[in-house]
Design a protein around this motif. Sequence first.
Motif, PDB file in Angstrom:
ATOM      1  N   GLY A  85       0.797  -1.223   0.000  1.00 23.53           N
ATOM      2  CA  GLY A  85       0.000   0.000   0.000  1.00 23.53           C
ATOM      3  C   GLY A  85       0.827   1.269   0.000  1.00 23.53           C
ATOM      4  N   LEU A  86       2.044   1.200  -0.567  1.00 26.99           N
ATOM      5  CA  LEU A  86       2.910   2.380  -0.607  1.00 26.99           C
ATOM      6  C   LEU A  86       2.447   3.348  -1.683  1.00 26.99           C
ATOM      7  CD1 LEU A  86       6.491   0.830  -0.319  1.00 26.99           C
ATOM      8  CD2 LEU A  86       4.978   1.608   1.518  1.00 26.99           C
ATOM      9  N   SER A  87       2.681   4.622  -1.447  1.00 26.35           N
ATOM     10  CA  SER A  87       2.427   5.634  -2.471  1.00 26.35           C
ATOM     11  C   SER A  87       3.520   5.547  -3.528  1.00 26.35           C
ATOM     12  CB  SER A  87       2.434   7.034  -1.838  1.00 26.35           C
ATOM     13  OG  SER A  87       3.751   7.378  -1.429  1.00 26.35           O
ATOM     14  N   LYS A  88       3.321   6.205  -4.640  1.00 23.07           N
ATOM     15  CA  LYS A  88       4.347   6.233  -5.702  1.00 23.07           C
ATOM     16  C   LYS A  88       5.627   6.890  -5.191  1.00 23.07           C
ATOM     17  CE  LYS A  88       2.479   4.072  -9.073  1.00 23.07           C
ATOM     18  NZ  LYS A  88       3.051   2.790  -9.496  1.00 23.07           N
ATOM     19  N   GLU A  89       5.503   7.916  -4.359  1.00 22.25           N
ATOM     20  CA  GLU A  89       6.690   8.568  -3.785  1.00 22.25           C
ATOM     21  C   GLU A  89       7.450   7.590  -2.886  1.00 22.25           C
ATOM     22  OE1 GLU A  89       8.096  12.271  -0.920  1.00 22.25           O
ATOM     23  OE2 GLU A  89       5.958  11.916  -1.206  1.00 22.25           O
ATOM     24  N   GLU A  90       6.727   6.868  -2.045  1.00 23.01           N
ATOM     25  CA  GLU A  90       7.372   5.891  -1.167  1.00 23.01           C
ATOM     26  C   GLU A  90       8.029   4.777  -1.984  1.00 23.01           C
ATOM     27  OE1 GLU A  90       4.698   5.983   2.881  1.00 23.01           O
ATOM     28  OE2 GLU A  90       3.803   5.093   1.082  1.00 23.01           O
ATOM     29  N   GLU A  91       7.351   4.349  -3.029  1.00 24.13           N
ATOM     30  CA  GLU A  91       7.914   3.312  -3.919  1.00 24.13           C
ATOM     31  C   GLU A  91       9.231   3.788  -4.523  1.00 24.13           C
ATOM     32  OE1 GLU A  91       6.880   1.320  -8.234  1.00 24.13           O
ATOM     33  OE2 GLU A  91       5.201   1.863  -6.948  1.00 24.13           O
ATOM     34  N   LYS A  92       9.273   5.039  -4.976  1.00 22.98           N
ATOM     35  CA  LYS A  92      10.499   5.578  -5.569  1.00 22.98           C
ATOM     36  C   LYS A  92      11.613   5.660  -4.532  1.00 22.98           C
ATOM     37  CE  LYS A  92      12.507   9.499  -8.047  1.00 22.98           C
ATOM     38  NZ  LYS A  92      13.816   9.033  -7.693  1.00 22.98           N
ATOM     39  N   LEU A  93      11.292   6.100  -3.320  1.00 24.47           N
ATOM     40  CA  LEU A  93      12.300   6.198  -2.266  1.00 24.47           C
ATOM     41  C   LEU A  93      12.875   4.822  -1.925  1.00 24.47           C
ATOM     42  CD1 LEU A  93      10.516   8.819   0.019  1.00 24.47           C
ATOM     43  CD2 LEU A  93      12.676   9.168  -1.210  1.00 24.47           C
ATOM     44  N   VAL A  94      12.016   3.823  -1.809  1.00 23.46           N
ATOM     45  CA  VAL A  94      12.488   2.467  -1.515  1.00 23.46           C
ATOM     46  C   VAL A  94      13.331   1.947  -2.673  1.00 23.46           C
ATOM     47  CG1 VAL A  94      11.786   0.063  -1.158  1.00 23.46           C
ATOM     48  CG2 VAL A  94      10.636   1.887   0.091  1.00 23.46           C
ATOM     49  N   THR A  95      12.859   2.143  -3.899  1.00 22.02           N
ATOM     50  CA  THR A  95      13.607   1.681  -5.074  1.00 22.02           C
ATOM     51  C   THR A  95      14.985   2.324  -5.119  1.00 22.02           C
ATOM     52  OG1 THR A  95      11.564   1.331  -6.318  1.00 22.02           O
ATOM     53  CG2 THR A  95      13.598   1.505  -7.597  1.00 22.02           C
ATOM     54  N   ASP A  96      15.041   3.640  -4.928  1.00 22.92           N
ATOM     55  CA  ASP A  96      16.335   4.332  -4.939  1.00 22.92           C
ATOM     56  C   ASP A  96      17.258   3.793  -3.852  1.00 22.92           C
ATOM     57  OD1 ASP A  96      15.514   5.893  -7.063  1.00 22.92           O
ATOM     58  OD2 ASP A  96      15.189   7.711  -5.860  1.00 22.92           O
ATOM     59  N   TYR A  97      16.705   3.574  -2.659  1.00 20.60           N
ATOM     60  CA  TYR A  97      17.516   3.066  -1.552  1.00 20.60           C
ATOM     61  C   TYR A  97      18.064   1.672  -1.853  1.00 20.60           C
ATOM     62  CZ  TYR A  97      18.630   0.460   2.604  1.00 20.60           C
ATOM     63  OH  TYR A  97      19.253  -0.384   3.488  1.00 20.60           O
ATOM     64  N   VAL A  98      17.198   0.728  -2.245  1.00 21.58           N
ATOM     65  CA  VAL A  98      17.671  -0.647  -2.427  1.00 21.58           C
ATOM     66  C   VAL A  98      18.631  -0.764  -3.606  1.00 21.58           C
ATOM     67  CG1 VAL A  98      15.768  -1.782  -1.226  1.00 21.58           C
ATOM     68  CG2 VAL A  98      15.601  -1.424  -3.690  1.00 21.58           C
ATOM     69  N   ILE A  99      18.402   0.005  -4.660  1.00 20.80           N
ATOM     70  CA  ILE A  99      19.320  -0.033  -5.805  1.00 20.80           C
ATOM     71  C   ILE A  99      20.670   0.559  -5.396  1.00 20.80           C
ATOM     72  CG2 ILE A  99      19.786   0.975  -8.076  1.00 20.80           C
ATOM     73  CD1 ILE A  99      16.813   0.457  -8.705  1.00 20.80           C
ATOM     74  N   ALA A 100      20.657   1.682  -4.703  1.00 22.51           N
ATOM     75  CA  ALA A 100      21.918   2.293  -4.259  1.00 22.51           C
ATOM     76  C   ALA A 100      22.664   1.348  -3.325  1.00 22.51           C
ATOM     77  CB  ALA A 100      21.641   3.625  -3.561  1.00 22.51           C
ATOM     78  N   ALA A 101      21.978   0.804  -2.345  1.00 24.10           N
ATOM     79  CA  ALA A 101      22.620  -0.101  -1.391  1.00 24.10           C
ATOM     80  C   ALA A 101      23.128  -1.352  -2.093  1.00 24.10           C
ATOM     81  CB  ALA A 101      21.639  -0.460  -0.276  1.00 24.10           C
ATOM     82  N   SER A 102      22.371  -1.837  -3.035  1.00 24.19           N
ATOM     83  CA  SER A 102      22.761  -3.030  -3.784  1.00 24.19           C
ATOM     84  C   SER A 102      24.030  -2.784  -4.603  1.00 24.19           C
ATOM     85  CB  SER A 102      21.596  -3.422  -4.685  1.00 24.19           C
ATOM     86  OG  SER A 102      22.001  -4.121  -5.797  1.00 24.19           O
ATOM     87  N   GLN A 103      24.096  -1.673  -5.284  1.00 32.80           N
ATOM     88  CA  GLN A 103      25.254  -1.364  -6.125  1.00 32.80           C
ATOM     89  C   GLN A 103      26.509  -1.122  -5.302  1.00 32.80           C
ATOM     90  OE1 GLN A 103      23.682   1.946  -8.301  1.00 32.80           O
ATOM     91  NE2 GLN A 103      23.003   0.661  -9.982  1.00 32.80           N
ATOM     92  N   VAL A 104      26.394  -0.331  -4.270  1.00 30.50           N
ATOM     93  CA  VAL A 104      27.559   0.013  -3.469  1.00 30.50           C
ATOM     94  C   VAL A 104      28.054  -1.203  -2.723  1.00 30.50           C
ATOM     95  CG1 VAL A 104      28.381   1.395  -1.531  1.00 30.50           C
ATOM     96  CG2 VAL A 104      26.983   2.449  -3.301  1.00 30.50           C
ATOM     97  N   LYS A 105      27.168  -1.969  -2.123  1.00 29.11           N
ATOM     98  CA  LYS A 105      27.577  -3.166  -1.386  1.00 29.11           C
ATOM     99  C   LYS A 105      28.233  -4.163  -2.329  1.00 29.11           C
ATOM    100  CE  LYS A 105      25.609  -2.281   2.683  1.00 29.11           C
ATOM    101  NZ  LYS A 105      26.373  -1.949   3.833  1.00 29.11           N
ATOM    102  N   THR A 106      27.689  -4.303  -3.523  1.00 27.81           N
ATOM    103  CA  THR A 106      28.263  -5.236  -4.493  1.00 27.81           C
ATOM    104  C   THR A 106      29.665  -4.790  -4.885  1.00 27.81           C
ATOM    105  OG1 THR A 106      26.095  -5.809  -5.341  1.00 27.81           O
ATOM    106  CG2 THR A 106      27.959  -6.276  -6.776  1.00 27.81           C
ATOM    107  N   GLU A 107      29.842  -3.503  -5.135  1.00 31.44           N
ATOM    108  CA  GLU A 107      31.172  -2.980  -5.497  1.00 31.44           C
ATOM    109  C   GLU A 107      32.164  -3.188  -4.370  1.00 31.44           C
ATOM    110  OE1 GLU A 107      30.554   1.066  -6.609  1.00 31.44           O
ATOM    111  OE2 GLU A 107      29.355   0.529  -8.342  1.00 31.44           O
ATOM    112  N   GLN A 108      31.722  -3.039  -3.119  1.00 27.10           N
ATOM    113  CA  GLN A 108      32.619  -3.174  -1.975  1.00 27.10           C
ATOM    114  C   GLN A 108      33.053  -4.622  -1.752  1.00 27.10           C
ATOM    115  OE1 GLN A 108      30.466  -1.387   1.238  1.00 27.10           O
ATOM    116  NE2 GLN A 108      31.052   0.674   0.670  1.00 27.10           N
ATOM    117  N   THR A 109      32.228  -5.582  -2.187  1.00 30.43           N
ATOM    118  CA  THR A 109      32.548  -6.981  -1.952  1.00 30.43           C
ATOM    119  C   THR A 109      33.361  -7.593  -3.080  1.00 30.43           C
ATOM    120  OG1 THR A 109      30.436  -7.693  -2.888  1.00 30.43           O
ATOM    121  CG2 THR A 109      30.547  -7.383  -0.485  1.00 30.43           C
ATOM    122  N   ARG A 110      33.573  -6.865  -4.148  1.00 27.98           N
ATOM    123  CA  ARG A 110      34.353  -7.392  -5.280  1.00 27.98           C
ATOM    124  C   ARG A 110      35.810  -7.398  -4.977  1.00 27.98           C
ATOM    125  NH1 ARG A 110      31.344  -4.594 -10.375  1.00 27.98           N
ATOM    126  NH2 ARG A 110      29.502  -5.845 -10.194  1.00 27.98           N
TER     127      ARG A 110
END
Length: 110
Positions: A85-110
């Motif tokens: 039941g998230l709003s579109k704004e909340e969806e964008k914030l979550v998407t931005d967070y998980v993508i950013a965290a995913s990319q940075v964490k992946t780069e750090q573990t390489r």
Amino acid sequence: MKPLTTILAALTLSVITACSVHTNDDPLAPSPALAAQSNIPLEDLGRGHAIFMRQCTQCHEKRIPNEIPTDQWHVIVPGMAWNAGLSKEEEKLVTDYVIAASQVKTEQTR
């Protein structure tokens, strides 16, 4: 009336700070380094993280976002956001967070 405005501004700032500051207690919390590397404001990452922790962890374990490939989050989050039941704004914030965290964490573990 002016003191009330000052109090409200201070309260708002403290809430934003509480949602966006990295602490050792939460390894999933965004940090200034994550904001710099992802080019997303720390405040927005903090808001996305807060929604992630409040909504996503109701049904899912707390997991580091890099456990799912970065390119999959754009597919996963919209369906989960709708279910939560998230709003579109909340969806964008979550998407931005998980993508950013995913990319940075992946780069750090390489």
